[in-house]
Design a protein around this motif. Structure first.
Motif, PDB file in Angstrom:
ATOM      1  N   ARG A 141       0.879  -1.244  -0.078  1.00 36.59           N
ATOM      2  CA  ARG A 141      -0.065  -0.008  -0.021  1.00 36.59           C
ATOM      3  C   ARG A 141       0.964   1.441  -0.002  1.00 36.59           C
ATOM      4  O   ARG A 141       1.939   1.224   0.777  1.00 36.59           O
ATOM      5  CB  ARG A 141      -1.046   0.062   1.222  1.00 36.59           C
ATOM      6  N   PRO A 142       0.485   2.273  -0.740  1.00 34.05           N
ATOM      7  CA  PRO A 142       1.383   3.537  -0.610  1.00 34.05           C
ATOM      8  C   PRO A 142       1.104   4.344   0.504  1.00 34.05           C
ATOM      9  O   PRO A 142       0.188   4.282   1.098  1.00 34.05           O
ATOM     10  CB  PRO A 142       0.928   4.345  -1.851  1.00 34.05           C
ATOM     11  N   GLY A 143       2.271   4.514   0.941  1.00 34.59           N
ATOM     12  CA  GLY A 143       2.379   5.515   2.330  1.00 34.59           C
ATOM     13  C   GLY A 143       2.091   6.994   1.741  1.00 34.59           C
ATOM     14  O   GLY A 143       2.118   7.325   0.614  1.00 34.59           O
ATOM     15  N   PRO A 144       1.862   7.719   2.733  1.00 31.71           N
ATOM     16  CA  PRO A 144       1.503   9.159   2.427  1.00 31.71           C
ATOM     17  C   PRO A 144       2.813   9.983   1.753  1.00 31.71           C
ATOM     18  O   PRO A 144       3.879   9.896   2.379  1.00 31.71           O
ATOM     19  CB  PRO A 144       1.342   9.941   3.545  1.00 31.71           C
ATOM     20  N   GLY A 145       2.764  10.548   0.502  1.00 37.66           N
ATOM     21  CA  GLY A 145       3.814  11.063  -0.181  1.00 37.66           C
ATOM     22  C   GLY A 145       5.053   9.898  -0.534  1.00 37.66           C
ATOM     23  O   GLY A 145       6.155  10.344  -0.548  1.00 37.66           O
ATOM     24  N   ARG A 146       4.727   8.562  -0.410  1.00 35.40           N
ATOM     25  CA  ARG A 146       5.778   7.832  -0.458  1.00 35.40           C
ATOM     26  C   ARG A 146       5.448   6.745  -1.781  1.00 35.40           C
ATOM     27  O   ARG A 146       4.256   6.750  -2.074  1.00 35.40           O
ATOM     28  CB  ARG A 146       5.929   6.647   0.564  1.00 35.40           C
ATOM     29  N   LYS A 147       6.320   5.982  -2.268  1.00 38.38           N
ATOM     30  CA  LYS A 147       6.266   4.986  -3.262  1.00 38.38           C
ATOM     31  C   LYS A 147       5.532   3.943  -2.279  1.00 38.38           C
ATOM     32  O   LYS A 147       5.470   4.033  -1.351  1.00 38.38           O
ATOM     33  CB  LYS A 147       7.501   4.652  -3.873  1.00 38.38           C
ATOM     34  N   TYR A 148       5.457   2.617  -3.061  1.00 34.76           N
ATOM     35  CA  TYR A 148       4.755   1.643  -2.411  1.00 34.76           C
ATOM     36  C   TYR A 148       5.796   1.125  -1.321  1.00 34.76           C
ATOM     37  O   TYR A 148       7.043   1.190  -1.446  1.00 34.76           O
ATOM     38  CB  TYR A 148       4.819   0.278  -3.536  1.00 34.76           C
ATOM     39  N   ARG A 149       5.212   0.695  -0.117  1.00 36.91           N
ATOM     40  CA  ARG A 149       5.771   0.060   0.750  1.00 36.91           C
ATOM     41  C   ARG A 149       5.160  -1.247   1.314  1.00 36.91           C
ATOM     42  O   ARG A 149       3.780  -1.295   1.054  1.00 36.91           O
ATOM     43  CB  ARG A 149       6.177   1.190   2.100  1.00 36.91           C
ATOM     44  N   LEU A 150       5.942  -2.064   1.679  1.00 37.52           N
ATOM     45  CA  LEU A 150       5.481  -3.520   2.159  1.00 37.52           C
ATOM     46  C   LEU A 150       4.333  -3.067   3.348  1.00 37.52           C
ATOM     47  O   LEU A 150       4.923  -2.499   4.426  1.00 37.52           O
ATOM     48  CB  LEU A 150       6.448  -4.553   2.319  1.00 37.52           C
ATOM     49  N   ALA A 151       3.593  -3.746   3.213  1.00 42.62           N
ATOM     50  CA  ALA A 151       2.506  -3.720   4.598  1.00 42.62           C
ATOM     51  C   ALA A 151       3.026  -4.443   5.637  1.00 42.62           C
ATOM     52  O   ALA A 151       3.579  -5.578   5.302  1.00 42.62           O
ATOM     53  CB  ALA A 151       0.941  -4.065   4.215  1.00 42.62           C
ATOM     54  N   ASP A 152       2.979  -3.892   7.007  1.00 38.29           N
ATOM     55  CA  ASP A 152       3.292  -4.471   8.184  1.00 38.29           C
ATOM     56  C   ASP A 152       2.364  -5.715   8.257  1.00 38.29           C
ATOM     57  O   ASP A 152       1.214  -5.685   8.007  1.00 38.29           O
ATOM     58  CB  ASP A 152       3.168  -3.761   9.391  1.00 38.29           C
ATOM     59  N   PRO A 153       2.525  -7.164   8.295  1.00 35.29           N
ATOM     60  CA  PRO A 153       1.656  -8.278   8.311  1.00 35.29           C
ATOM     61  C   PRO A 153       0.797  -8.271   9.361  1.00 35.29           C
ATOM     62  O   PRO A 153      -0.372  -8.499   9.279  1.00 35.29           O
ATOM     63  CB  PRO A 153       2.629  -9.485   8.801  1.00 35.29           C
ATOM     64  N   ASP A 154       1.073  -7.286  10.578  1.00 35.18           N
ATOM     65  CA  ASP A 154      -0.035  -7.334  11.398  1.00 35.18           C
ATOM     66  C   ASP A 154      -0.698  -5.952  11.446  1.00 35.18           C
ATOM     67  O   ASP A 154      -1.748  -5.601  12.336  1.00 35.18           O
ATOM     68  CB  ASP A 154       0.298  -7.365  12.980  1.00 35.18           C
ATOM     69  N   GLN A 155      -0.686  -5.144  10.372  1.00 37.91           N
ATOM     70  CA  GLN A 155      -1.264  -4.016  10.051  1.00 37.91           C
ATOM     71  C   GLN A 155      -2.702  -4.058  10.315  1.00 37.91           C
ATOM     72  O   GLN A 155      -3.541  -3.364  10.672  1.00 37.91           O
ATOM     73  CB  GLN A 155      -0.642  -3.273   8.896  1.00 37.91           C
ATOM     74  N   GLY A 156      -3.316  -4.964   9.529  1.00 41.61           N
ATOM     75  CA  GLY A 156      -4.668  -5.060   9.658  1.00 41.61           C
ATOM     76  C   GLY A 156      -5.266  -5.262  10.997  1.00 41.61           C
ATOM     77  O   GLY A 156      -6.219  -4.934  11.480  1.00 41.61           O
ATOM     78  N   GLY A 157      -4.524  -6.067  11.793  1.00 38.36           N
ATOM     79  CA  GLY A 157      -4.996  -6.416  13.012  1.00 38.36           C
ATOM     80  C   GLY A 157      -5.059  -5.367  13.986  1.00 38.36           C
ATOM     81  O   GLY A 157      -5.935  -4.943  14.632  1.00 38.36           O
ATOM     82  N   ARG A 158      -3.875  -4.277  13.703  1.00 36.77           N
ATOM     83  CA  ARG A 158      -4.069  -3.138  14.625  1.00 36.77           C
ATOM     84  C   ARG A 158      -4.780  -2.228  14.134  1.00 36.77           C
ATOM     85  O   ARG A 158      -5.766  -1.672  14.955  1.00 36.77           O
ATOM     86  CB  ARG A 158      -2.425  -2.485  14.370  1.00 36.77           C
ATOM     87  N   ARG A 159      -5.155  -2.122  12.846  1.00 43.18           N
ATOM     88  CA  ARG A 159      -6.282  -1.354  12.285  1.00 43.18           C
ATOM     89  C   ARG A 159      -7.749  -1.847  13.086  1.00 43.18           C
ATOM     90  O   ARG A 159      -8.566  -0.939  13.377  1.00 43.18           O
ATOM     91  CB  ARG A 159      -6.417  -1.369  10.991  1.00 43.18           C
ATOM     92  N   ARG A 160      -8.059  -3.324  13.068  1.00 40.17           N
ATOM     93  CA  ARG A 160      -9.126  -3.616  13.572  1.00 40.17           C
ATOM     94  C   ARG A 160      -9.361  -3.468  15.027  1.00 40.17           C
ATOM     95  O   ARG A 160     -10.391  -3.101  15.495  1.00 40.17           O
ATOM     96  CB  ARG A 160      -9.433  -5.217  13.317  1.00 40.17           C
ATOM     97  N   ARG A 161      -8.148  -3.608  15.799  1.00 39.40           N
ATOM     98  CA  ARG A 161      -8.346  -3.197  17.227  1.00 39.40           C
ATOM     99  C   ARG A 161      -8.530  -1.747  17.387  1.00 39.40           C
ATOM    100  O   ARG A 161      -9.293  -1.208  18.291  1.00 39.40           O
ATOM    101  CB  ARG A 161      -6.931  -3.645  17.852  1.00 39.40           C
ATOM    102  N   ARG A 162      -7.859  -0.921  16.749  1.00 37.31           N
ATOM    103  CA  ARG A 162      -8.125   0.697  16.680  1.00 37.31           C
ATOM    104  C   ARG A 162      -9.503   0.981  16.192  1.00 37.31           C
ATOM    105  O   ARG A 162     -10.294   1.805  17.021  1.00 37.31           O
ATOM    106  CB  ARG A 162      -7.096   1.361  15.691  1.00 37.31           C
ATOM    107  N   ALA A 163     -10.107   0.326  15.565  1.00 39.18           N
ATOM    108  CA  ALA A 163     -11.457   0.452  14.949  1.00 39.18           C
ATOM    109  C   ALA A 163     -12.655  -0.015  15.960  1.00 39.18           C
ATOM    110  O   ALA A 163     -13.500   0.892  16.242  1.00 39.18           O
ATOM    111  CB  ALA A 163     -11.806  -0.142  13.618  1.00 39.18           C
ATOM    112  N   ARG A 164     -12.274  -0.963  16.465  1.00 39.03           N
ATOM    113  CA  ARG A 164     -13.209  -1.624  17.643  1.00 39.03           C
ATOM    114  C   ARG A 164     -13.090  -0.682  18.787  1.00 39.03           C
ATOM    115  O   ARG A 164     -14.250  -0.352  19.543  1.00 39.03           O
ATOM    116  CB  ARG A 164     -12.477  -2.839  18.074  1.00 39.03           C
TER     117      ARG A 164
END
Length: 178
Positions: A141-164
């Protein structure tokens, strides 16, 4: 009656086919790449024919080379194993046009299954509101103002916990796939 089978696969799949043919008293000819000439399947086969370089596209997936080698070897049938060419309509068609028995589904069966799979995928994409074109899951996924970067494997889990934490637990039905 089949007296000689041309095995168009490699590794464990080829070993199983070769051993079964030996038990049945059927002579075997193995299609091998340059990298596979000293492999266990090459040692088990009654005869081995080199069909190309070490890359799969130069050997194991080269339909013309496989069919030509099978005809030159005097094979009655071609066994594609599974994977690689076992579900390839063009390969089944090429074997039939060379008067070789294709051990697997017929060209018509492969055509029917291919159409069903494509239709099923199209229906699911439309139902999900997606276009016909598209790729698989994008882990970059592209970061802000960056080229593509590899997503952190647990990034989705952190997003879900933050949203919850921000919105509370989900209130709808939870569907589990078993």
């Amino acid at each position: 009656m089949i007296r000689r089978i041309f095995v168009a696969n490699r590794g464990e799949i080829a070993v199983r086919i070769l051993r079964t043919c030996r038990r049945l008293g059927i002579e075997t000819v193995l299609a091998a790449s340059e990298a596979d000439l000293e492999s266990l399947p090459a040692r088990l086969a009654d005869k081995t024919i080199c069909i190309g370089g070490p890359r799969s596209s130069d050997s194991c997936l080269n339909i013309a080379a496989i069919v030509a080698a099978a005809v030159a070897a005097g094979a009655d049938a071609v066994h594609p194993g599974y994977g690689f060419l076992s579900e390839n309509r063009d390969f089944a068609r090429a074997c039939a046009s060379a008067d070789l028995i294709f051990i697997g589904p017929t060209e018509a069966q492969l055509e029917a299954v291919g159409d069903k799979l494509r239709a099923h995928i199209r229906r699911r994409r439309r139902a999900a509101g997606r276009s016909r074109r598209g790729g698989g899951h994008n882990r970059c996924r592209p970061g802000p103002g960056r080229k593509y970067r590899l997503a952190d494997p647990d990034q989705g889990g952190r997003r879900r916990r933050r949203a919850r934490h921000e919105t509370g637990p989900p209130t709808g039905k939870i569907r589990r796939n078993h």
